[in-house]
Design a protein around this motif. Structure first.
Motif, PDB file in Angstrom:
ATOM      1  N   ALA A 177       0.336  82.139 -17.059  1.00  0.00           N
ATOM      2  CA  ALA A 177       1.731  81.732 -17.071  1.00  0.00           C
ATOM      3  C   ALA A 177       2.181  81.273 -15.689  1.00  0.00           C
ATOM      4  O   ALA A 177       2.855  80.240 -15.544  1.00  0.00           O
ATOM      5  N   HIS A 178       1.794  82.008 -14.667  1.00  0.00           N
ATOM      6  CA  HIS A 178       2.197  81.644 -13.305  1.00  0.00           C
ATOM      7  C   HIS A 178       1.519  80.357 -12.839  1.00  0.00           C
ATOM      8  O   HIS A 178       2.121  79.558 -12.116  1.00  0.00           O
ATOM      9  N   VAL A 179       0.278  80.158 -13.256  1.00  0.00           N
ATOM     10  CA  VAL A 179      -0.419  78.902 -12.906  1.00  0.00           C
ATOM     11  C   VAL A 179       0.315  77.711 -13.524  1.00  0.00           C
ATOM     12  O   VAL A 179       0.543  76.684 -12.856  1.00  0.00           O
ATOM     13  N   LEU A 180       0.722  77.830 -14.781  1.00  0.00           N
ATOM     14  CA  LEU A 180       1.434  76.746 -15.441  1.00  0.00           C
ATOM     15  C   LEU A 180       2.752  76.445 -14.732  1.00  0.00           C
ATOM     16  O   LEU A 180       3.085  75.275 -14.484  1.00  0.00           O
ATOM     17  N   ILE A 181       3.503  77.489 -14.393  1.00  0.00           N
ATOM     18  CA  ILE A 181       4.785  77.288 -13.703  1.00  0.00           C
ATOM     19  C   ILE A 181       4.559  76.617 -12.351  1.00  0.00           C
ATOM     20  O   ILE A 181       5.288  75.691 -11.967  1.00  0.00           O
ATOM     21  N   ALA A 182       3.541  77.057 -11.623  1.00  0.00           N
ATOM     22  CA  ALA A 182       3.241  76.458 -10.315  1.00  0.00           C
ATOM     23  C   ALA A 182       2.886  74.979 -10.447  1.00  0.00           C
ATOM     24  O   ALA A 182       3.316  74.144  -9.633  1.00  0.00           O
ATOM     25  N   VAL A 183       2.107  74.637 -11.470  1.00  0.00           N
ATOM     26  CA  VAL A 183       1.730  73.232 -11.699  1.00  0.00           C
ATOM     27  C   VAL A 183       2.967  72.392 -12.001  1.00  0.00           C
ATOM     28  O   VAL A 183       3.123  71.268 -11.488  1.00  0.00           O
ATOM     29  N   LEU A 184       3.870  72.911 -12.819  1.00  0.00           N
ATOM     30  CA  LEU A 184       5.096  72.185 -13.151  1.00  0.00           C
ATOM     31  C   LEU A 184       5.963  71.964 -11.918  1.00  0.00           C
ATOM     32  O   LEU A 184       6.537  70.883 -11.727  1.00  0.00           O
ATOM     33  N   VAL A 185       6.068  72.984 -11.066  1.00  0.00           N
ATOM     34  CA  VAL A 185       6.855  72.850  -9.838  1.00  0.00           C
ATOM     35  C   VAL A 185       6.222  71.811  -8.915  1.00  0.00           C
ATOM     36  O   VAL A 185       6.915  70.958  -8.336  1.00  0.00           O
ATOM     37  N   ALA A 186       4.897  71.857  -8.769  1.00  0.00           N
ATOM     38  CA  ALA A 186       4.200  70.886  -7.919  1.00  0.00           C
ATOM     39  C   ALA A 186       4.365  69.464  -8.451  1.00  0.00           C
ATOM     40  O   ALA A 186       4.568  68.511  -7.683  1.00  0.00           O
ATOM     41  N   ALA A 187       4.293  69.315  -9.782  1.00  0.00           N
ATOM     42  CA  ALA A 187       4.475  67.994 -10.382  1.00  0.00           C
ATOM     43  C   ALA A 187       5.879  67.466 -10.110  1.00  0.00           C
ATOM     44  O   ALA A 187       6.071  66.262  -9.848  1.00  0.00           O
ATOM     45  N   MET A 188       6.867  68.360 -10.143  1.00  0.00           N
ATOM     46  CA  MET A 188       8.238  67.943  -9.870  1.00  0.00           C
ATOM     47  C   MET A 188       8.397  67.496  -8.425  1.00  0.00           C
ATOM     48  O   MET A 188       9.142  66.559  -8.130  1.00  0.00           O
ATOM     49  N   ALA A 189       7.672  68.136  -7.516  1.00  0.00           N
ATOM     50  CA  ALA A 189       7.716  67.718  -6.112  1.00  0.00           C
ATOM     51  C   ALA A 189       7.203  66.292  -5.958  1.00  0.00           C
ATOM     52  O   ALA A 189       7.782  65.473  -5.223  1.00  0.00           O
ATOM     53  N   VAL A 190       6.131  65.970  -6.665  1.00  0.00           N
ATOM     54  CA  VAL A 190       5.573  64.613  -6.608  1.00  0.00           C
ATOM     55  C   VAL A 190       6.558  63.604  -7.212  1.00  0.00           C
ATOM     56  O   VAL A 190       6.762  62.506  -6.661  1.00  0.00           O
ATOM     57  N   ILE A 191       7.178  63.960  -8.327  1.00  0.00           N
ATOM     58  CA  ILE A 191       8.154  63.078  -8.968  1.00  0.00           C
ATOM     59  C   ILE A 191       9.327  62.802  -8.024  1.00  0.00           C
ATOM     60  O   ILE A 191       9.815  61.669  -7.930  1.00  0.00           O
TER      61      ILE A 191
END
Length: 413
Positions: A177-191
């Motif tokens: 769950a934490h890995v998924l949340i971290a990936v989503l946050v990182a993707a938002m940074a790129v966006i």
């Protein structure tokens, strides 16, 4: 090009980019708030695994709020200098690995180390101080309340966290769950880096040094009054969004998923009400909106303190309280643009946002410290909320420039 032609060209540029940048900033805020509040929904799990008392649990829940509050002051000032695109990217980029670190430490059953990591995780909460000046700069004076209200709806991230975090843990495991949340946050940074754009109103504006702007902002009586007012409404929202799972577990014996679902409903109600509060503040003035907010929240805090036993009673009461708090957050922040110059909105909003975060830091500690275990009651903490709502109501009559400002007046100003 004449001044009128320049103004028309600027207005056209603003209109072309308003919606896209406002929505992207709001989405970035949502992800930041989700990461900021991942501790609260799992507090009961941490408490059981580490055998924590009520006071220790409240410290763990409150710790991310502290740095998320204090760091908003420099982050707001840095946004004035470097812009929202750079700052959103940087803060979300830092947050993603902190979410992973929280996951690793959370499995170690080490309370002290988890408190330390959760402290740094609070950096995610500073996204609010970025978005207020960023979104405000994209809108005309008579629509800034609308812009900041819509952006403020990004605090729906607390509802997303309360609803999805325990469910993701159940479905994917704690680490997954934490890995998924971290990936989503990182993707938002790129966006944010690829798609956000600074307002053309910032073009050619030379940013002033940070320290003099901070000094000027702190010297204004209006800044301090708004800090106090915002600390009450936003602080209560943040405190409930983080501590409500613990409250519902202790008082009404809900498990993490059941408490998280109800906490998500509370947060969602406040999120929906916030842009309404900002829009109404544009139309009728922030003073009237704030008066309604403090009066309603204070009365309902008393009702909750009496601890009704039926969910069909306390459920709607919590939702209504959230709506009054949401109206207040939108109404109070609509006052900010009236109390500061456009070039220092980031600095002033950062200070006021920090006050809001600090307002959310102390209540969980107070709730834990004043919890009457023998009577299973939080009467003292909720009574204090009612008292502060009364003080906020009084402050509404002290602060100036709370009336309605129409489009013609705003344009002339």
């Amino acid at each position: 090009m004449s001044a009128s032609q320049t103004d028309s060209a600027l207005a056209a540029e603003l209109k072309a980019g308003q919606t896209r940048n406002l929505l992207l900033a709001t989405l970035a805020s949502t992800m930041g708030f989700w990461a900021w509040t991942i501790i609260g929904p799992l507090a009961k799990t941490y408490s059981a695994d580490m055998d924590l008392g009520a006071g220790q649990t409240s410290i763990l829940v409150a710790m991310p709020i502290l740095v998320g509050a204090v760091a908003r002051v420099p982050v707001g000032a840095l946004t004035d200098r470097y812009g929202g695109r750079v700052m959103f990217t940087a803060i979300l980029g830092i947050t993603a690995p902190l979410v992973l670190l929280t996951a690793f430490v959370g499995q170690m059953d080490n309370f002290g180390l988890l408190v330390l990591v959760s402290f740094f995780l609070g950096i995610a909460g500073t996204v609010f101080a970025i978005g207020i000046p960023f979104c405000s700069s994209w809108y005309e004076a008579h629509r800034k309340g609308f812009a900041t209200g819509v952006f403020g709806a990004g605090m729906v991230g607390t509802a997303v966290s309360a609803f999805f975090t325990p469910r993701l843990v159940n479905a994917m495991g704690y680490m997954g769950a934490h890995v998924l949340i971290a990936v989503l946050v990182a993707a938002m940074a790129v966006i944010c880096w690829l798609m956000l754009r600074e307002s053309p109103s910032r073009r050619g504006v030379e940013p002033a040094p940070m320290l003099p702007k901070l000094k000027d902002a702190f010297s204004l009586k209006e800044t301090w009054l708004l800090c106090f007012m915002y600390a009450i409404v936003f602080g209560a929202f943040v405190a409930f969004s983080n501590y409500l799972p613990t409250y519902l577990g202790n008082v009404y014996d809900f498990d993490a998923t059941g408490a998280g679902t109800r906490t998500a409903g509370f947060a969602a109600a406040a999120v929906v009400a916030r842009p309404i509060g900002g829009t109404l503040a544009d139309k009728v003035g922030p003073k009237l909106v704030s008066i309604v907010s403090y009066a309603g929240a204070g009365i309902l805090a008393v009702v909750v303190a009496l601890q009704p036993s039926a969910e069909q009673v306390y459920g709607p009461v919590f939702v209504l309280m959230a709506m009054f708090l949401g109206l207040g957050t939108g109404g109070v922040f609509a006052w900010v643009a009236r109390a500061s110059q456009p070039r220092t909105v980031g600095t002033v909003s950062g200070i006021i946002a920090a006050a809001g975060g600090l307002g959310g830091y102390f209540p969980p500690l107070v709730m834990g410290a004043t919890y009457n275990e023998a009577q299973n009651s939080y009467f003292v903490g909720l009574s204090l909320l009612a008292m502060f709502c009364l003080l906020g109501l009084i402050t509404c009559f002290i602060l100036r420039n709370g009336g309605r400002v129409d489009e013609r007046t705003a344009a002339a100003a």
